[in-house]
Design a protein around this motif. Sequence first.
Motif, PDB file in Angstrom:
ATOM      1  N   LEU A  73      42.470  37.117  49.613  1.00 58.55           N
ATOM      2  CA  LEU A  73      42.848  35.727  49.846  1.00 58.55           C
ATOM      3  C   LEU A  73      44.272  35.439  49.380  1.00 58.55           C
ATOM      4  N   SER A  74      44.731  36.166  48.383  1.00 59.09           N
ATOM      5  CA  SER A  74      46.133  36.010  47.974  1.00 59.09           C
ATOM      6  C   SER A  74      47.066  36.534  49.060  1.00 59.09           C
ATOM      7  N   LEU A  75      46.686  37.667  49.690  1.00 60.46           N
ATOM      8  CA  LEU A  75      47.493  38.199  50.788  1.00 60.46           C
ATOM      9  C   LEU A  75      47.539  37.228  51.957  1.00 60.46           C
ATOM     10  N   LEU A  76      46.483  36.467  52.128  1.00 58.58           N
ATOM     11  CA  LEU A  76      46.440  35.456  53.180  1.00 58.58           C
ATOM     12  C   LEU A  76      47.156  34.174  52.742  1.00 58.58           C
ATOM     13  N   GLY A  77      46.984  33.812  51.480  1.00 57.02           N
ATOM     14  CA  GLY A  77      47.494  32.539  51.005  1.00 57.02           C
ATOM     15  C   GLY A  77      48.993  32.507  50.774  1.00 57.02           C
ATOM     16  N   ALA A  78      49.573  33.620  50.343  1.00 60.69           N
ATOM     17  CA  ALA A  78      51.010  33.621  50.060  1.00 60.69           C
ATOM     18  C   ALA A  78      51.839  33.323  51.315  1.00 60.69           C
ATOM     19  N   LEU A 129      39.545  39.855  36.869  1.00 59.02           N
ATOM     20  CA  LEU A 129      40.525  38.809  37.168  1.00 59.02           C
ATOM     21  C   LEU A 129      40.911  38.797  38.645  1.00 59.02           C
ATOM     22  N   ASN A 130      40.763  39.941  39.316  1.00 56.52           N
ATOM     23  CA  ASN A 130      41.116  39.992  40.738  1.00 56.52           C
ATOM     24  C   ASN A 130      40.132  39.241  41.623  1.00 56.52           C
ATOM     25  N   GLY A 131      38.973  38.905  41.098  1.00 53.15           N
ATOM     26  CA  GLY A 131      38.025  38.104  41.850  1.00 53.15           C
ATOM     27  C   GLY A 131      37.263  38.902  42.889  1.00 53.15           C
ATOM     28  N   PHE A 165      44.187  30.186  46.208  1.00 54.22           N
ATOM     29  CA  PHE A 165      44.704  29.711  47.491  1.00 54.22           C
ATOM     30  C   PHE A 165      43.677  28.991  48.364  1.00 54.22           C
ATOM     31  N   VAL A 166      42.381  29.068  48.050  1.00 58.69           N
ATOM     32  CA  VAL A 166      41.400  28.374  48.890  1.00 58.69           C
ATOM     33  C   VAL A 166      41.649  26.861  48.833  1.00 58.69           C
ATOM     34  N   GLY A 167      41.821  26.345  47.616  1.00 62.13           N
ATOM     35  CA  GLY A 167      42.054  24.911  47.459  1.00 62.13           C
ATOM     36  C   GLY A 167      43.375  24.448  48.038  1.00 62.13           C
ATOM     37  N   LEU A 168      44.324  25.366  48.195  1.00 54.82           N
ATOM     38  CA  LEU A 168      45.609  25.007  48.805  1.00 54.82           C
ATOM     39  C   LEU A 168      45.518  25.032  50.328  1.00 54.82           C
ATOM     40  N   ASP A 211      35.032  37.254  52.615  1.00 51.14           N
ATOM     41  CA  ASP A 211      34.167  38.226  51.951  1.00 51.14           C
ATOM     42  C   ASP A 211      33.531  39.182  52.958  1.00 51.14           C
ATOM     43  N   SER A 212      33.212  38.672  54.143  1.00 48.56           N
ATOM     44  CA  SER A 212      32.679  39.561  55.186  1.00 48.56           C
ATOM     45  C   SER A 212      33.744  40.563  55.618  1.00 48.56           C
ATOM     46  N   ALA A 213      34.988  40.097  55.712  1.00 45.32           N
ATOM     47  CA  ALA A 213      36.074  40.979  56.148  1.00 45.32           C
ATOM     48  C   ALA A 213      36.321  42.105  55.144  1.00 45.32           C
ATOM     49  N   VAL A 214      36.313  41.779  53.852  1.00 48.65           N
ATOM     50  CA  VAL A 214      36.583  42.843  52.867  1.00 48.65           C
ATOM     51  C   VAL A 214      35.455  43.876  52.856  1.00 48.65           C
ATOM     52  N   ARG A 215      34.268  43.473  53.278  1.00 50.89           N
ATOM     53  CA  ARG A 215      33.162  44.441  53.340  1.00 50.89           C
ATOM     54  C   ARG A 215      33.303  45.370  54.536  1.00 50.89           C
TER      55      ARG A 215
END
Length: 317
Positions: free
Chosen positions: A297-302, A166-168, A243-246, A279-283
């Motif tokens: 992305l949630s940490l970025l989107g919030a 679920l965390n994606g 959050f990508v679509g937002l 995805d590159s950053a998390v790697r």
Amino acid sequence: MNRAAWIFAGLLALALPLSLLAGRVWLDPSATPNAALILSELRLPRALLAIIVGAGLGASGAAMQGYLRNPLADPGLFGIAPGAALGAVAALWFGYAVSPWLLPAFALIGAGGAMALLAAIAGRTGGIALFTLAGLMVASLAGALTALAISMAPNAFAMSEIVLWLNGALTDRSWREVTLAAPLVALGVLLLWRSGRSLDALTLGELVARSLGVDTRKLLWLLIAGIGLTVGASVAVAGIIGFVGLIVPHLVRPLTDRRPSQLIVPSALAGALLVLLADSAVRVLPFVTELRLGIALSLLGAPFFLWLLLRMRRGLV
């Protein structure tokens, strides 16, 4: 293609080669052993999947904000992403995830079920308010059933797998997921692109749009099918990535004339770029285990969402 589309297409063309090299260990094609194999079987399918998922989420976000005429709208409001997540959770709960195709298949079935329920509740009238409320109801129901499945997981391993999924993430994805998601997302983006002119008319109000010849019922079905395909396929191969679509339509809007029809394709490209970079950053991040893409992305989107709310209070959005 408009100016924004060319800009994000150019940035995406620059980011893709860098993404192929990025990782906990940076890849040197001339010196790293088995570099060609790593690129072709690990890095390239993962990068392409990031582009596919991001494109689908970006385009669906632009279409949602255009249809609801709300800059805070997100594809999750339709309940399709939670429906797809519920389908995938069911596959994990019953142990069907050992088969490589069953988990995405269950997720797509979940997305289809959410689309059908949404259409059954709100499809006949085509009213935006009822449609939004129906989407919220479907999302709440799917979320509640997902929480129930987690709380009643048959064992600790299944619970862990459900929560992680679920965390994606795009970890350990292969050409199989690319093959599955690419045609569905492409078809979905095409349907959303076709709805662009009707969305432009809808910015003048629903009654005016009808007077201009817009078939609001057909528009609704185009959006349900387009968002169902893009979001359902994305959740099926990558889990929940929010959050990508937002975020993306707000990055694109200043580069366009702000008409929804001019936002959909650039938002698809910008969404692809955002997910590829994330995805590159998390790697690259030096954590013991790789940070899940959905969490990043949630940490970025919030904070971005909070910034949007503050701008709305000042009347700037």
